[in-house]
Design a protein around this motif. Sequence first.
Motif, short mmCIF file in Angstrom:
data_model
loop_
_atom_site.label_atom_id
_atom_site.label_comp_id
_atom_site.label_asym_id
_atom_site.label_seq_id
_atom_site.Cartn_x
_atom_site.Cartn_y
_atom_site.Cartn_z
N UNK A 24 -2.51 -4.22 7.27
CA UNK A 24 -1.62 -4.04 6.13
C UNK A 24 -2.41 -3.95 4.83
N UNK A 25 -3.44 -4.76 4.68
CA UNK A 25 -4.25 -4.71 3.46
C UNK A 25 -5.04 -3.41 3.38
N UNK A 26 -5.52 -2.92 4.52
CA UNK A 26 -6.23 -1.62 4.53
C UNK A 26 -5.28 -0.50 4.12
N UNK A 27 -4.04 -0.60 4.56
CA UNK A 27 -3.03 0.40 4.22
C UNK A 27 -2.77 0.36 2.71
N UNK A 28 -2.74 -0.85 2.14
CA UNK A 28 -2.54 -0.97 0.70
C UNK A 28 -3.72 -0.39 -0.08
N UNK A 29 -4.92 -0.47 0.48
CA UNK A 29 -6.09 0.05 -0.20
C UNK A 29 -6.07 1.56 -0.35
N UNK A 30 -5.39 2.24 0.56
CA UNK A 30 -5.33 3.70 0.44
C UNK A 30 -4.06 4.16 -0.26
N UNK A 31 -3.33 3.21 -0.85
CA UNK A 31 -2.21 3.59 -1.71
C UNK A 31 -0.84 3.42 -1.12
N UNK A 32 -0.74 3.03 0.12
CA UNK A 32 0.56 2.82 0.72
C UNK A 32 0.81 1.35 0.93
N UNK A 33 1.79 1.06 1.73
CA UNK A 33 2.09 -0.32 2.05
C UNK A 33 3.26 -0.39 2.99
N UNK A 34 3.43 -1.51 3.67
CA UNK A 34 4.52 -1.63 4.63
C UNK A 34 5.90 -1.47 3.98
N UNK A 35 6.08 -2.00 2.79
CA UNK A 35 7.37 -1.93 2.12
C UNK A 35 7.20 -1.46 0.68
N UNK A 36 6.13 -0.75 0.41
CA UNK A 36 5.79 -0.38 -0.96
C UNK A 36 5.07 0.95 -0.95
N UNK A 52 -6.73 -10.62 -1.94
CA UNK A 52 -6.16 -11.32 -0.78
C UNK A 52 -7.13 -11.26 0.39
N UNK A 53 -7.72 -10.10 0.62
CA UNK A 53 -8.67 -9.95 1.73
C UNK A 53 -9.86 -10.89 1.57
N UNK A 54 -10.45 -10.91 0.38
CA UNK A 54 -11.62 -11.75 0.15
C UNK A 54 -11.31 -13.23 0.27
N UNK A 55 -10.20 -13.65 -0.32
CA UNK A 55 -9.82 -15.06 -0.25
C UNK A 55 -9.49 -15.48 1.18
N UNK A 97 -12.76 -7.61 9.85
CA UNK A 97 -13.67 -6.53 9.47
C UNK A 97 -13.51 -5.25 10.29
N UNK A 98 -12.92 -5.33 11.49
CA UNK A 98 -12.78 -4.12 12.31
C UNK A 98 -11.78 -3.10 11.75
N UNK A 99 -10.57 -3.48 11.34
CA UNK A 99 -9.65 -2.45 10.82
C UNK A 99 -10.18 -1.69 9.60
N UNK A 100 -10.77 -2.36 8.60
CA UNK A 100 -11.31 -1.57 7.50
C UNK A 100 -12.47 -0.66 7.93
N UNK A 101 -13.32 -1.16 8.85
CA UNK A 101 -14.42 -0.33 9.34
C UNK A 101 -13.88 0.88 10.11
#
Length: 103
Positions: A31-43, A61-64, A90-94
Amino acid sequence: MSDMRWWRRGRRVDESAAVVVGVGNLLLSSALSWMLIGGGPFFEATTRAEETAAQEFAVSVFGCWLAAGLVLFLVLGMMRTLVGHVLAMLLPPAALVLVLLAL
């Protein structure tokens, strides 16, 4: 004495906790990777400012979450869960980077 009890309990449930933490982290990291490319589950970002804000939020959020999991599982001595946490975070972002590079 109670500190030792928590450490032993953490070691005892390490294997089952690793599965639960791994699945949860895969979902969160995806979900966080999806937000990084401009989308989101409900946004869906409609402006550049919203997209930048979503990316900054996802990175924080990812770092914390990664740092908190590392500290918690190291303190509790849950090595399987620690390895599962790091790999699942680390696998999904990679994989996303590799897919985007292949396109």
